[in-house]
Design a protein around this motif. Structure first.
Motif, PDB file in Angstrom:
ATOM      1  N   TYR A 274       0.842  -1.201   0.000  1.00 56.48           N
ATOM      2  CA  TYR A 274       0.000   0.000   0.000  1.00 56.48           C
ATOM      3  C   TYR A 274       0.876   1.250   0.000  1.00 56.48           C
ATOM      4  CZ  TYR A 274      -3.970  -3.003   1.170  1.00 56.48           C
ATOM      5  OH  TYR A 274      -4.949  -3.966   1.150  1.00 56.48           O
ATOM      6  N   ARG A 275       0.523   2.217  -0.828  1.00 51.39           N
ATOM      7  CA  ARG A 275       1.276   3.462  -0.915  1.00 51.39           C
ATOM      8  C   ARG A 275       0.708   4.493   0.058  1.00 51.39           C
ATOM      9  NH1 ARG A 275       1.749   4.469  -7.490  1.00 51.39           N
ATOM     10  NH2 ARG A 275       2.367   2.337  -8.074  1.00 51.39           N
ATOM     11  N   GLU A 276       1.562   4.994   0.912  1.00 47.17           N
ATOM     12  CA  GLU A 276       1.155   6.069   1.807  1.00 47.17           C
ATOM     13  C   GLU A 276       1.292   7.412   1.097  1.00 47.17           C
ATOM     14  OE1 GLU A 276       3.572   5.838   5.252  1.00 47.17           O
ATOM     15  OE2 GLU A 276       2.485   4.147   6.147  1.00 47.17           O
ATOM     16  N   GLY A 277       0.441   8.362   1.467  1.00 47.99           N
ATOM     17  CA  GLY A 277       0.569   9.720   0.957  1.00 47.99           C
ATOM     18  C   GLY A 277       1.595  10.485   1.770  1.00 47.99           C
ATOM     19  N   ARG A 278       1.819  11.728   1.425  1.00 43.61           N
ATOM     20  CA  ARG A 278       2.798  12.541   2.152  1.00 43.61           C
ATOM     21  C   ARG A 278       2.365  12.823   3.584  1.00 43.61           C
ATOM     22  NH1 ARG A 278       6.700  13.913  -1.178  1.00 43.61           N
ATOM     23  NH2 ARG A 278       6.322  13.971  -3.424  1.00 43.61           N
ATOM     24  N   ASP A 279       1.077  12.637   3.853  1.00 41.51           N
ATOM     25  CA  ASP A 279       0.595  12.826   5.221  1.00 41.51           C
ATOM     26  C   ASP A 279       0.687  11.540   6.038  1.00 41.51           C
ATOM     27  OD1 ASP A 279      -1.318  11.383   3.901  1.00 41.51           O
ATOM     28  OD2 ASP A 279      -2.994  12.730   4.354  1.00 41.51           O
ATOM     29  N   GLY A 280       1.213  10.463   5.412  1.00 42.89           N
ATOM     30  CA  GLY A 280       1.356   9.197   6.119  1.00 42.89           C
ATOM     31  C   GLY A 280       0.136   8.317   6.084  1.00 42.89           C
ATOM     32  N   ASN A 281      -0.933   8.749   5.412  1.00 47.23           N
ATOM     33  CA  ASN A 281      -2.165   7.977   5.341  1.00 47.23           C
ATOM     34  C   ASN A 281      -2.228   7.158   4.061  1.00 47.23           C
ATOM     35  OD1 ASN A 281      -3.123   8.996   7.781  1.00 47.23           O
ATOM     36  ND2 ASN A 281      -4.144  10.721   6.789  1.00 47.23           N
ATOM     37  N   VAL A 282      -2.751   5.946   4.167  1.00 50.20           N
ATOM     38  CA  VAL A 282      -2.942   5.084   2.987  1.00 50.20           C
ATOM     39  C   VAL A 282      -4.177   5.519   2.210  1.00 50.20           C
ATOM     40  CG1 VAL A 282      -3.488   2.741   2.227  1.00 50.20           C
ATOM     41  CG2 VAL A 282      -1.754   3.111   4.001  1.00 50.20           C
ATOM     42  N   TRP A 283      -5.249   5.851   2.934  1.00 45.42           N
ATOM     43  CA  TRP A 283      -6.534   6.147   2.299  1.00 45.42           C
ATOM     44  C   TRP A 283      -6.764   7.649   2.246  1.00 45.42           C
ATOM     45  CZ3 TRP A 283      -9.469   2.292   0.194  1.00 45.42           C
ATOM     46  CH2 TRP A 283      -9.123   0.986   0.545  1.00 45.42           C
ATOM     47  N   LYS A 284      -7.256   8.109   1.115  1.00 42.87           N
ATOM     48  CA  LYS A 284      -7.649   9.500   0.953  1.00 42.87           C
ATOM     49  C   LYS A 284      -9.168   9.554   0.905  1.00 42.87           C
ATOM     50  CE  LYS A 284      -7.075  13.558  -2.042  1.00 42.87           C
ATOM     51  NZ  LYS A 284      -6.486  14.078  -3.298  1.00 42.87           N
TER      52      LYS A 284
END
Length: 337
Positions: A274-284
């Motif tokens: 799973y790719r994390e976003g720059r905020d550290g979250n997987v889900w947007k």
């Protein structure tokens, strides 16, 4: 007991006056037949419903509980933004001959089969297709103006998450069905009572275990069509065990959509990244107001790579001086025909 259509004297009321600046006043009066404060009338406010739904989804999907549940369901990793999926290097447990695209050695001989010896190292890498999970839910104002309860909101959230899970698993099944490391077999679809169907399916899976990546069903995750869940759960009840995972003796992940058959995914050789976003979250998760249709659009998104392509070196000459890297079959796909 109140009689239907009987007049009840209002106990409270609230007013709202709007002045548009041109001396044109508009307003509303709301009467209540119980001792209800105006700040508790949020159960008819669509924006409050959407906000609560978004916050609940954020807390669950981007919290520790979801990550723990994801790791229990299938082997997976959560990697920082900008990084690549982590490949694996695992040693095989048994000898096996693999068939691959014809290769030529230095003596101009065409080789299409090669022996993979026990102790050889299998390299895994992501499939050539990543999965972008994207689901949108439209929440119309007029569907909620009559009010909602905490229970109905919880049911809605549970249904949304379950649909996303099954749909995403179906997309993974579609990718695996054409992956180079997937080996397919066709067997007759079992018929009869649920217990008989379950026994035939378990026997079929057991007979098609890839011994180079696992020795028993507990070494695999079984990806299966959601249409089989009810049958297997009923068989589990008849057998006196807790659920279909106890019945099969392996982790199970149902999927919806097109039926691609059953898949055996070796736990030690495959994973989801799973790719994390720059905020550290997987889900947007985001909610957007759609004024044209008087509704809210709720979008839930994530990106995941499927680390399931196996590579291994095989000999192209008897003396082993020349080798080549070829696709190694790790995933078993049993199609029911």
């Amino acid at each position: 007991m109140r009689v239907p259509n009987q007049y009840v004297k209002p106990s409270t009321y609230t007013t709202a006056i709007i002045n548009d600046g041109n001396e044109h006043l508009a307003g509303s009066i709301q009467f209540n037949t119980a001792d209800v404060r105006s700040d508790t009338l949020a159960a008819t406010d669509v924006s409050v419903y959407v906000q609560a739904l978004v916050e609940a989804a954020e807390d669950h999907l981007n919290g520790d509980d979801w990550r723990e549940a994801a790791m229990e369901a299938t082997p997976c990793e959560f990697r920082p933004a900008g990084s690549t999926a982590t490949g694996q290097q695992i040693i095989t447990m048994a000898d096996r001959t693999v068939t691959f695209d014809p290769r030529k050695n230095w003596d101009n001989q065409t080789i299409s089969k090669g022996a993979v010896l026990a102790g050889s190292v299998i390299f895994t890498e992501p499939t050539d297709k990543a999965l972008a999970i994207s689901h949108r839910v439209t929440i119309l104002d007029h569907n909620l103006m009559a009010g909602f309860t905490e229970g109905s909101m919880a049911q809605t959230a549970d249904k949304i998450l379950r649909d996303i899970e099954l749909s995403a698993a179906g997309k993974i099944a579609a990718i695996l069905s054409t992956a180079p490391s997937t080996e397919s077999f066709s067997v007759a679809k079992p018929t009869g009572k649920p217990v008989e169907i379950a026994e035939d399916l378990i026997d079929t899976l057991t007979m098609h275990i890839n011994q180079t990546v696992g020795t028993e069903l507990s070494d695999f995750v079984v990806l299966l069509p959601v249409s089989l869940v009810a049958v297997l759960n009923r068989a589990a009840q008849r057998a006196g065990v807790g659920d279909l995972e106890d019945l099969i003796g392996a982790s199970v992940q149902p999927y919806s959509g097109t039926d691609y058959g059953l898949f055996l995914l070796p736990k030690l050789f495959t994973s989801l990244s799973y790719r994390e976003g720059r905020d550290g979250n997987v889900w947007k998760i985001q909610a957007t107001r759609n004024g044209a249709h008087q509704c809210w659009d709720l979008e839930i998104m994530a990106v995941v790579d499927i680390v399931a392509n196996g590579k291994v070196k095989v000999k192209l000459t008897a003396d082993g001086l020349q080798t080549d890297t070829v696709a190694f079959p790790m995933i078993t796909n049993v199609k029911l025909t």
